[in-house]
Design a protein around this motif. Sequence first.
Motif, PDB file in Angstrom:
ATOM      1  N   SER A 192     -46.428 -10.337  39.183  1.00  0.00           N
ATOM      2  CA  SER A 192     -47.746 -10.030  39.731  1.00  0.00           C
ATOM      3  C   SER A 192     -48.547  -9.172  38.758  1.00  0.00           C
ATOM      4  CB  SER A 192     -47.617  -9.298  41.063  1.00  0.00           C
ATOM      5  OG  SER A 192     -47.204  -7.958  40.854  1.00  0.00           O
ATOM      6  N   ILE A 193     -49.842  -9.175  38.951  1.00  0.00           N
ATOM      7  CA  ILE A 193     -50.728  -8.352  38.125  1.00  0.00           C
ATOM      8  C   ILE A 193     -50.350  -6.885  38.241  1.00  0.00           C
ATOM      9  CG2 ILE A 193     -53.105  -7.526  37.932  1.00  0.00           C
ATOM     10  CD1 ILE A 193     -54.011 -10.392  38.620  1.00  0.00           C
ATOM     11  N   THR A 194     -50.086  -6.416  39.457  1.00  0.00           N
ATOM     12  CA  THR A 194     -49.741  -5.001  39.637  1.00  0.00           C
ATOM     13  C   THR A 194     -48.391  -4.667  39.011  1.00  0.00           C
ATOM     14  OG1 THR A 194     -48.908  -5.547  41.852  1.00  0.00           O
ATOM     15  CG2 THR A 194     -51.134  -4.676  41.707  1.00  0.00           C
ATOM     16  N   THR A 195     -47.457  -5.622  39.041  1.00  0.00           N
ATOM     17  CA  THR A 195     -46.161  -5.403  38.397  1.00  0.00           C
ATOM     18  C   THR A 195     -46.330  -5.253  36.888  1.00  0.00           C
ATOM     19  OG1 THR A 195     -44.895  -6.556  40.108  1.00  0.00           O
ATOM     20  CG2 THR A 195     -43.909  -6.436  37.923  1.00  0.00           C
ATOM     21  N   VAL A 196     -47.126  -6.133  36.294  1.00  0.00           N
ATOM     22  CA  VAL A 196     -47.364  -6.055  34.845  1.00  0.00           C
ATOM     23  C   VAL A 196     -48.090  -4.758  34.497  1.00  0.00           C
ATOM     24  CG1 VAL A 196     -48.576  -7.099  32.900  1.00  0.00           C
ATOM     25  CG2 VAL A 196     -47.372  -8.553  34.547  1.00  0.00           C
ATOM     26  N   ALA A 197     -49.161  -4.446  35.236  1.00  0.00           N
ATOM     27  CA  ALA A 197     -49.913  -3.221  34.953  1.00  0.00           C
ATOM     28  C   ALA A 197     -49.039  -1.987  35.134  1.00  0.00           C
ATOM     29  CB  ALA A 197     -51.141  -3.132  35.857  1.00  0.00           C
ATOM     30  N   GLY A 198     -48.045  -2.078  36.012  1.00  0.00           N
ATOM     31  CA  GLY A 198     -47.146  -0.962  36.253  1.00  0.00           C
ATOM     32  C   GLY A 198     -46.170  -0.700  35.124  1.00  0.00           C
ATOM     33  N   MET A 199     -46.108  -1.581  34.115  1.00  0.00           N
ATOM     34  CA  MET A 199     -45.254  -1.350  32.961  1.00  0.00           C
ATOM     35  C   MET A 199     -45.762  -0.198  32.096  1.00  0.00           C
ATOM     36  SD  MET A 199     -42.773  -3.467  33.207  1.00  0.00           S
ATOM     37  CE  MET A 199     -42.053  -3.220  31.593  1.00  0.00           C
ATOM     38  N   ARG A 200     -47.003   0.195  32.306  1.00  0.00           N
ATOM     39  CA  ARG A 200     -47.572   1.296  31.523  1.00  0.00           C
ATOM     40  C   ARG A 200     -46.834   2.590  31.851  1.00  0.00           C
ATOM     41  NH1 ARG A 200     -51.831   4.830  32.607  1.00  0.00           N
ATOM     42  NH2 ARG A 200     -52.933   5.619  30.785  1.00  0.00           N
ATOM     43  N   ALA A 201     -46.516   3.365  30.827  1.00  0.00           N
ATOM     44  CA  ALA A 201     -45.769   4.611  31.014  1.00  0.00           C
ATOM     45  C   ALA A 201     -46.530   5.563  31.931  1.00  0.00           C
ATOM     46  CB  ALA A 201     -45.519   5.278  29.661  1.00  0.00           C
ATOM     47  N   LYS A 202     -45.785   6.241  32.793  1.00  0.00           N
ATOM     48  CA  LYS A 202     -46.388   7.175  33.746  1.00  0.00           C
ATOM     49  C   LYS A 202     -45.716   8.540  33.626  1.00  0.00           C
ATOM     50  CE  LYS A 202     -47.572   3.523  37.033  1.00  0.00           C
ATOM     51  NZ  LYS A 202     -47.013   2.421  36.243  1.00  0.00           N
ATOM     52  N   ASP A 203     -45.637   9.038  32.382  1.00  0.00           N
ATOM     53  CA  ASP A 203     -45.002  10.326  32.148  1.00  0.00           C
ATOM     54  C   ASP A 203     -45.683  11.451  32.921  1.00  0.00           C
ATOM     55  OD1 ASP A 203     -43.295   9.023  30.445  1.00  0.00           O
ATOM     56  OD2 ASP A 203     -44.373   9.584  28.625  1.00  0.00           O
ATOM     57  N   HIS A 204     -46.992  11.299  33.187  1.00  0.00           N
ATOM     58  CA  HIS A 204     -47.729  12.358  33.873  1.00  0.00           C
ATOM     59  C   HIS A 204     -47.262  12.557  35.306  1.00  0.00           C
ATOM     60  CE1 HIS A 204     -49.721   8.578  34.889  1.00  0.00           C
ATOM     61  NE2 HIS A 204     -50.201   9.172  35.968  1.00  0.00           N
ATOM     62  N   LEU A 205     -46.523  11.569  35.850  1.00  0.00           N
ATOM     63  CA  LEU A 205     -46.071  11.686  37.229  1.00  0.00           C
ATOM     64  C   LEU A 205     -44.821  12.546  37.375  1.00  0.00           C
ATOM     65  CD1 LEU A 205     -46.560   8.052  38.593  1.00  0.00           C
ATOM     66  CD2 LEU A 205     -47.963  10.068  39.049  1.00  0.00           C
ATOM     67  N   GLN A 206     -44.129  12.813  36.266  1.00  0.00           N
ATOM     68  CA  GLN A 206     -42.887  13.569  36.372  1.00  0.00           C
ATOM     69  C   GLN A 206     -43.115  14.947  36.979  1.00  0.00           C
ATOM     70  OE1 GLN A 206     -39.945  12.122  35.794  1.00  0.00           O
ATOM     71  NE2 GLN A 206     -41.131  10.284  35.351  1.00  0.00           N
ATOM     72  N   GLY A 207     -44.173  15.603  36.572  1.00  0.00           N
ATOM     73  CA  GLY A 207     -44.479  16.907  37.138  1.00  0.00           C
ATOM     74  C   GLY A 207     -44.789  16.829  38.626  1.00  0.00           C
ATOM     75  N   TRP A 208     -45.473  15.759  39.023  1.00  0.00           N
ATOM     76  CA  TRP A 208     -45.800  15.585  40.442  1.00  0.00           C
ATOM     77  C   TRP A 208     -44.537  15.344  41.261  1.00  0.00           C
ATOM     78  CZ3 TRP A 208     -45.728  11.034  43.639  1.00  0.00           C
ATOM     79  CH2 TRP A 208     -46.321  11.222  44.897  1.00  0.00           C
ATOM     80  N   TYR A 209     -43.604  14.535  40.729  1.00  0.00           N
ATOM     81  CA  TYR A 209     -42.335  14.316  41.428  1.00  0.00           C
ATOM     82  C   TYR A 209     -41.624  15.655  41.667  1.00  0.00           C
ATOM     83  CZ  TYR A 209     -42.803   9.366  40.127  1.00  0.00           C
ATOM     84  OH  TYR A 209     -43.236   8.079  39.970  1.00  0.00           O
ATOM     85  N   ALA A 210     -41.597  16.496  40.638  1.00  0.00           N
ATOM     86  CA  ALA A 210     -40.932  17.792  40.766  1.00  0.00           C
ATOM     87  C   ALA A 210     -41.646  18.672  41.784  1.00  0.00           C
ATOM     88  CB  ALA A 210     -40.881  18.492  39.403  1.00  0.00           C
TER      89      ALA A 210
ATOM     90  N   ASP B 198     -41.053  -9.834  46.823  1.00  0.00           N
ATOM     91  CA  ASP B 198     -40.502  -8.725  46.055  1.00  0.00           C
ATOM     92  C   ASP B 198     -39.163  -9.127  45.450  1.00  0.00           C
ATOM     93  OD1 ASP B 198     -42.541  -6.855  46.474  1.00  0.00           O
ATOM     94  OD2 ASP B 198     -41.741  -6.335  48.445  1.00  0.00           O
ATOM     95  N   THR B 199     -38.926  -8.695  44.220  1.00  0.00           N
ATOM     96  CA  THR B 199     -37.671  -8.962  43.520  1.00  0.00           C
ATOM     97  C   THR B 199     -37.235  -7.668  42.843  1.00  0.00           C
ATOM     98  OG1 THR B 199     -38.518  -9.504  41.303  1.00  0.00           O
ATOM     99  CG2 THR B 199     -38.640 -11.247  42.979  1.00  0.00           C
ATOM    100  N   PRO B 200     -36.010  -7.614  42.316  1.00  0.00           N
ATOM    101  CA  PRO B 200     -35.588  -6.413  41.587  1.00  0.00           C
ATOM    102  C   PRO B 200     -36.472  -6.082  40.393  1.00  0.00           C
ATOM    103  CG  PRO B 200     -33.685  -7.750  42.175  1.00  0.00           C
ATOM    104  CD  PRO B 200     -34.893  -8.561  42.513  1.00  0.00           C
ATOM    105  N   ARG B 201     -37.205  -7.057  39.891  1.00  0.00           N
ATOM    106  CA  ARG B 201     -38.076  -6.821  38.744  1.00  0.00           C
ATOM    107  C   ARG B 201     -39.540  -6.670  39.151  1.00  0.00           C
ATOM    108  NH1 ARG B 201     -37.600 -10.403  33.756  1.00  0.00           N
ATOM    109  NH2 ARG B 201     -38.483  -8.471  32.898  1.00  0.00           N
ATOM    110  N   GLY B 202     -39.784  -6.465  40.438  1.00  0.00           N
ATOM    111  CA  GLY B 202     -41.152  -6.316  40.915  1.00  0.00           C
ATOM    112  C   GLY B 202     -41.610  -7.546  41.668  1.00  0.00           C
TER     113      GLY B 202
END
Length: 305
Positions: free
Chosen positions: A28-46, A9-13
């Motif tokens: 990592s593959i998951t780090t790269v795939a995680g660059m996709r925007a996740k705006d839909h999670l904002q409501g879940w965080y709240a 693990d690093t500060p950049r994933g």
Amino acid sequence: MTTPSLSADTPRGRMYRLEPDGPLMFPSITTVAGMRAKDHLQGWYATMASKRALEMYSWLDRNPARAAAEISRVTRDKWGSQKRIAAAAEEYTRTAADFGTLVHAACELWGRSGSRPSESEIEGLADGMRSAQGAFATEKSPQALQQRVAVRLDGYGAFLDDYQPEFVEIEQTVVNRTVGYAGTTDAIVRIGNTLLSADIKTSKKVRGDYALQGVAVVRAEELVDDDGTLREMPELTGAFIIHLPEAGGYRAVPLRTGDAEFEVFRALRAAWSFEPDECALPEASSSKDLLLSLLRAKGGLDGIA
């Protein structure tokens, strides 16, 4: 998924190296795939934060004799209380990830040994995770944890019986040096005469963006062993998810791994490399300096001081 020995693990994933103790070279593959925007999670965080706040209020309602002291403590430590409420989603995600890692480890053990792990073996895996990363800190009953894992392993066993996969590689690291990424697939299996990448998921549902992880494995160029040995990447027909839901059973879900999905992954890899801080140039001292800086940045005045 268990932690691959060539990654860290690093500060950049999460990043991968190609040999033990070598430099970290590829995201990592998951780090790269995680660059996709996740705006839909904002409501879940709240939602998760509000649920924790309501739980704190309910505790006061259930403990009226201690309510005044607790209200005073929260009032004195407003920042700490805000952090605790804001951390609700992160803590939930971490707990779910720990459980998924335990199930992955149990399935890996099953794949390597050829037999279902015993309760004592699962307990050993959980104890190792507790000591190494503080997992399951909020788990009140070890037996309940065993039962939750058993439900997922029942589903995994049903998949093995129905599909009869031959395990060619287990927890195998792959790399694509041309695009610049590495990752680890849960398994490469042969079903019939076809080689496929298989990933185990314990999430609530199979998300479409898992295809970005699947296509990255399918388009990898080489296998990388823990000692740094590079081997030829077999030609994979595709990738699929072995979904082990909380309710039990399993689902075998194929993923799209065509050119369109790989182009999206390549774009996310480019986004990972983007350094936004470098885009703000030194302050201009005049209109001429401003224009020259802009032209140099576009490559229109190469070599001009």
